[in-house]
Design an enzyme around this catalytic site. Structure first.
Site, PDB file in Angstrom:
ATOM      1  N   LYS A  57       0.756  -1.146   0.140  1.00 55.55           N
ATOM      2  CA  LYS A  57      -0.151   0.085   0.026  1.00 55.55           C
ATOM      3  C   LYS A  57       0.768   1.321  -0.109  1.00 55.55           C
ATOM      4  O   LYS A  57       0.599   2.155  -0.558  1.00 55.55           O
ATOM      5  CB  LYS A  57      -0.698   0.049   1.123  1.00 55.55           C
ATOM      6  CG  LYS A  57      -2.255  -0.968   0.913  1.00 55.55           C
ATOM      7  CD  LYS A  57      -2.924  -1.189   2.469  1.00 55.55           C
ATOM      8  CE  LYS A  57      -3.853  -2.140   2.341  1.00 55.55           C
ATOM      9  NZ  LYS A  57      -4.439  -2.653   3.527  1.00 55.55           N
ATOM     10  N   GLN A  96      -4.712  -1.003   9.775  1.00 54.88           N
ATOM     11  CA  GLN A  96      -4.805  -2.370   9.182  1.00 54.88           C
ATOM     12  C   GLN A  96      -5.595  -3.736  10.198  1.00 54.88           C
ATOM     13  O   GLN A  96      -5.145  -3.817  11.265  1.00 54.88           O
ATOM     14  CB  GLN A  96      -3.395  -2.979   8.798  1.00 54.88           C
ATOM     15  CG  GLN A  96      -3.143  -4.330   7.961  1.00 54.88           C
ATOM     16  CD  GLN A  96      -3.793  -4.387   6.739  1.00 54.88           C
ATOM     17  OE1 GLN A  96      -3.392  -3.207   5.919  1.00 54.88           O
ATOM     18  NE2 GLN A  96      -4.403  -5.423   6.354  1.00 54.88           N
ATOM     19  N   ASP A 104     -11.248   3.268   4.544  1.00 53.00           N
ATOM     20  CA  ASP A 104     -11.612   1.660   4.307  1.00 53.00           C
ATOM     21  C   ASP A 104     -13.162   1.785   4.391  1.00 53.00           C
ATOM     22  O   ASP A 104     -14.015   0.815   4.160  1.00 53.00           O
ATOM     23  CB  ASP A 104     -11.365   1.047   5.787  1.00 53.00           C
ATOM     24  CG  ASP A 104     -10.073   0.016   5.229  1.00 53.00           C
ATOM     25  OD1 ASP A 104     -10.236  -0.381   4.056  1.00 53.00           O
ATOM     26  OD2 ASP A 104      -9.434  -0.377   6.069  1.00 53.00           O
TER      27      ASP A 104
END
Ligand code: NDP
Length: 300
Positions: free
Chosen positions: A54, A98, A121
């Site tokens: 990422k 994460q 997200d």
């Protein structure tokens, strides 16, 4: 019939190129560079790979990447304080924590501490509610990537029968919401669903997000259907040598491809689109923060 293979890798590369152009234009017009902060707690090897990848792609599209690593035994308060700092940081437009987090941390409380406007997200309860009520939201990356591929494949999805296998908060439920928003007739299947094969066989669009290697075989697939395989499962591959493994999806690719009209492979399907959509979401978050027009086609 042999299905057309939907090349997620090529599609993701096009999305990233588009994001890169838009980031450059935004910088020229406003002087602002979008920034993405990724928080990794612990040393889970798979999460480390994702985070590295990422970070690399964030920089490649011209954005700023901030990486924060905390030890596996860090306290809830330490992580919350970091999230609060990032919320206040004007250089950071997107925040991703994460998942999964170590068990002693409360995932919901952490996610809900993220500023919803920076929640790239799309897991914050506000964004979940906005999506469910058809309002402008930050949309979870994996389902957004699936939706982009489906729109590219079909144009309009209106009136199509869609079956989503899996009801998780990160894939199944938001995927179903997005398909509903695009006027599909949506059914969500899960581990308690009865006669699931027959249900899946009615789907024009079949999305598999289960986490069970090659569970969905060709006889579950309606001839000509579009099959989106979200699953990522590592299985033994003795044919490659002792102790070797390979990645497969939730769909048995060979038998499903013999029946479907189009299908995503694993790897090289949904996976690359997920990171591309994370970058798209960061750009979107930055544009919204600045009151700058959002680039078309990069959000739901
Ligand atoms: P979860 O484990 O959170 O959810 C799995 C879902 O599948 C549950 O709703 C479960 O039902 C359902 N399920 C389990 N067994 C069956 C069965 N036998 N029949 C029908 N339904 C079943 O998984 P995620 O949604 O997080 O992930 C799903 C897959 O997608 C995984 O392989 C994951 O690695 C992959 N993934 C890939 C991403 C990408 O970028 N490509 C991103 C995120 C995930 P119930 O609720 O009843 O238990």
């Amino acid at each position: 019939m042999t299905a057309r293979i939907i090349d997620g890798k090529a599609f993701a590369s096009k999305v990233r190129a588009r994001v890169k152009d838009e980031v450059a234009a935004l910088k020229t017009e406003t002087g602002v560079t979008p920034g993405l902060a990724v928080v990794l707690v612990g040393d889970d090897p798979a999460s480390q790979v994702y985070v590295r990848s990422k970070g690399k792609m964030t920089v490649e599209v011209g954005m700023k990447s901030y990486e924060h690593r905390l030890p596996a035994d860090c306290s809830q308060e330490t992580l919350l304080n970091l999230v609060r700092d990032l919320n206040e940081n004007a250089d950071v437009h997107g925040i991703l924590v994460q998942l999964p987090l170590p068990e002693h941390l409360n995932e919901f409380d952490i996610i809900n501490a993220i500023d919803p406007a920076k929640d790239v997200d799309g897991f914050h309860i506000s964004n979940v509610g906005l999506l469910a009520t058809g309002q402008k939201a930050m949309v979870p990356c994996t389902p957004l990537g699936c939706l982009m591929m489906l729109r590219e494949e079909h144009g309009s999805l209106s009136g199509l029968n869609a079956v989503v296998v899996g009801r998780s908060n990160i894939v199944g439920k938001p995927m179903a919401q997005l398909l509903l928003r695009d006027s599909c007739t949506v059914t969500i299947a899960h581990s308690r669903t009865r006669e699931i094969e027959a249900l899946c066989r009615r789907a024009d669009i079949l999305v598999a997000a289960v986490g069970r290697a090659e569970m969905i075989t060709g006889d579950w697939v309606k001839p000509g259907a579009t099959v989106i395989d979200v699953g990522i499962n590592r299985i033994d591959a003795p044919e490659k040598g002792e102790g070797k493994t390979r990645l497969v999806g939730d769909v048995d690719f060979a038998s499903a491809a013999a029946v479907a009209g189009a299908i995503t492979p694993v790897p090289g399907g949904v996976g690359p689109m997920t990171i591309a959509c994370l970058l798209a979401n960061t750009l979107t978050a930055c544009c919204r923060e600045l009151g700058h027009p959002e680039p078309e086609g990069l959000t739901a």
